[in-house]
Each structure stands twice: as C-alpha cells, then as structure tokens.
Design a protein around this motif. Structure first.
Motif, mmCIF file in Angstrom:
data_model
loop_
_atom_site.group_PDB
_atom_site.id
_atom_site.type_symbol
_atom_site.label_atom_id
_atom_site.label_comp_id
_atom_site.label_asym_id
_atom_site.label_seq_id
_atom_site.Cartn_x
_atom_site.Cartn_y
_atom_site.Cartn_z
ATOM 1 N N LEU A 12 0.811 -1.220 0.000
ATOM 2 C CA LEU A 12 0.000 0.000 0.000
ATOM 3 C C LEU A 12 0.847 1.274 0.000
ATOM 4 C CD1 LEU A 12 -2.899 -1.075 2.367
ATOM 5 C CD2 LEU A 12 -2.942 -0.793 -0.098
ATOM 6 N N VAL A 14 2.215 4.399 -1.578
ATOM 7 C CA VAL A 14 1.755 5.249 -2.673
ATOM 8 C C VAL A 14 2.964 5.613 -3.526
ATOM 9 C CG1 VAL A 14 0.748 7.484 -3.257
ATOM 10 C CG2 VAL A 14 -0.148 6.183 -1.328
ATOM 11 N N ALA A 116 4.777 6.165 2.444
ATOM 12 C CA ALA A 116 4.109 5.154 3.269
ATOM 13 C C ALA A 116 3.951 5.706 4.670
ATOM 14 C CB ALA A 116 4.927 3.870 3.296
ATOM 15 N N LEU A 133 -2.966 1.166 6.891
ATOM 16 C CA LEU A 133 -2.406 1.613 5.616
ATOM 17 C C LEU A 133 -3.515 1.891 4.609
ATOM 18 C CD1 LEU A 133 0.688 -0.753 5.330
ATOM 19 C CD2 LEU A 133 0.738 1.719 5.638
ATOM 20 N N TYR A 137 -4.132 5.537 2.670
ATOM 21 C CA TYR A 137 -3.745 5.476 1.260
ATOM 22 C C TYR A 137 -4.353 6.613 0.424
ATOM 23 C CZ TYR A 137 -2.649 3.552 -3.316
ATOM 24 O OH TYR A 137 -2.181 3.388 -4.591
ATOM 25 N N ASN A 140 -2.621 9.915 1.279
ATOM 26 C CA ASN A 140 -1.238 9.949 0.811
ATOM 27 C C ASN A 140 -1.166 10.023 -0.714
ATOM 28 O OD1 ASN A 140 -0.416 9.930 3.428
ATOM 29 N ND2 ASN A 140 0.131 7.774 3.469
ATOM 30 N N ARG A 141 -2.127 9.423 -1.394
ATOM 31 C CA ARG A 141 -2.186 9.534 -2.857
ATOM 32 C C ARG A 141 -2.367 11.004 -3.251
ATOM 33 N NH1 ARG A 141 -6.658 6.184 -4.639
ATOM 34 N NH2 ARG A 141 -7.847 8.001 -4.048
#
Length: 159
Positions: A12, A14, A116, A133, A137, A140-141
């Motif tokens: 996971l 990114v 991460a 995570l 995600y 963080n994307r």
C-alpha cells in the motif's frame, strides 16, 4: 544506508511519478513552510525549525478548519538528503504516525515519489497494519499528487 522501515515494503505504498527532478521534489520537502500545501489535512504552518529537515528538527503546523483547529508538530526521525526522509507526525487525537518518503530518479528524467505511513501510537496503532495503511492510502495519494505538482512548478530560481 538507512534501514528500511516496515511500511516502506508494504503493497500500500503510494507511488507517484513526476516530470520534476528528484532535486526539485526534495526542495519542496526541504521547505518546511510549504508543508501544509502538500500534506492533506494540514491547514497552516506556525513555525519551522531552521535546521529542517535534519534529524530531530521540528515543524509546527495546524490541522483542521477554523474554528476546529488543532496545533500539532512533525519531527524528522531520519534523513538522507535528496533521497529519503522519515517523519514522526503528531496527529491528535489519532496518535503519532511514521511517514517514510523516498525519491528515486526515473530513467529518462523525472522522479518517483514513494510515501508510506503507519501509526506508531494508540489509538490507530491498535488496528492491523493493513487496515491502517488502507485508511491513509487515499490521503497519501493526494499528498503525493500535490507534492509532484508543486515540484513541477518550481524553477531553479526558487530552489
């Protein structure tokens, strides 16, 4: 060479490829005053340690939207300038998180950004790593997208 944190090996993590050079991306990360422009959830910067992003240096930021604003901070755990930074972010009331940012040159130019994040304190640490995570995600994307966009607009004069 730095020891790879466990979250950096997760499926996971990114990844974002950008046309910006590794140096351009690093320059954005190293400018603590623009942290709130690319880190999702941060609303403003309050103070930046002049030694940022050296290990032990701290930035002070706020999370949320006025009038529901929490003052918090992020500390550099380790740093390999231009390549990797590991941050410990206070995220009250959710606890602390360790964020690992890695930068790699791409063949033909540009840079790959990897990000991460794992919780390192309660209450989020009580969740399985895969669940925590998965929760961060999407955020963080978006953060890597913003980081890449800022880096792509940077000129050598700004660096």
């Amino acid at each position: 060479m730095m020891t790879e944190p466990e979250e950096a090996r997760s499926s996971l993590v990114v990844q974002r490829d950008t046309s910006a050079s590794r140096q351009q991306v690093w320059d954005v990360i190293a400018d603590g005053w623009v942290y709130s422009q690319w880190v999702v959830g941060n609303s403003r910067m309050r103070a930046v340690d002049p030694k940022w992003p050296q290990p032990g240096s701290t930035i002070h930021h706020s999370i949320g939207v006025w009038p529901l604003v929490i003052n918090d901070s992020t500390v550099v755990d380790s740093c390999d300038p231009g390549r990797e930074v590991v941050l410990i972010a206070n995220g009250r009331p959710f606890g602390k998180a360790r964020i690992t940012m890695k930068l790699q040159d791409l063949p033909g130019g540009g840079c790959r950004i990897e990000m991460a994040e794992v919780p390192v304190s309660a209450p989020m640490k009580w969740l399985p790593h895969s669940a925590s995570l998965a929760l961060v995600y999407p955020r963080n994307r978006e953060a890597t997208w913003r980081l890449a966009a800022l880096a792509e607009r940077r000129t050598d004069a700004e660096a």
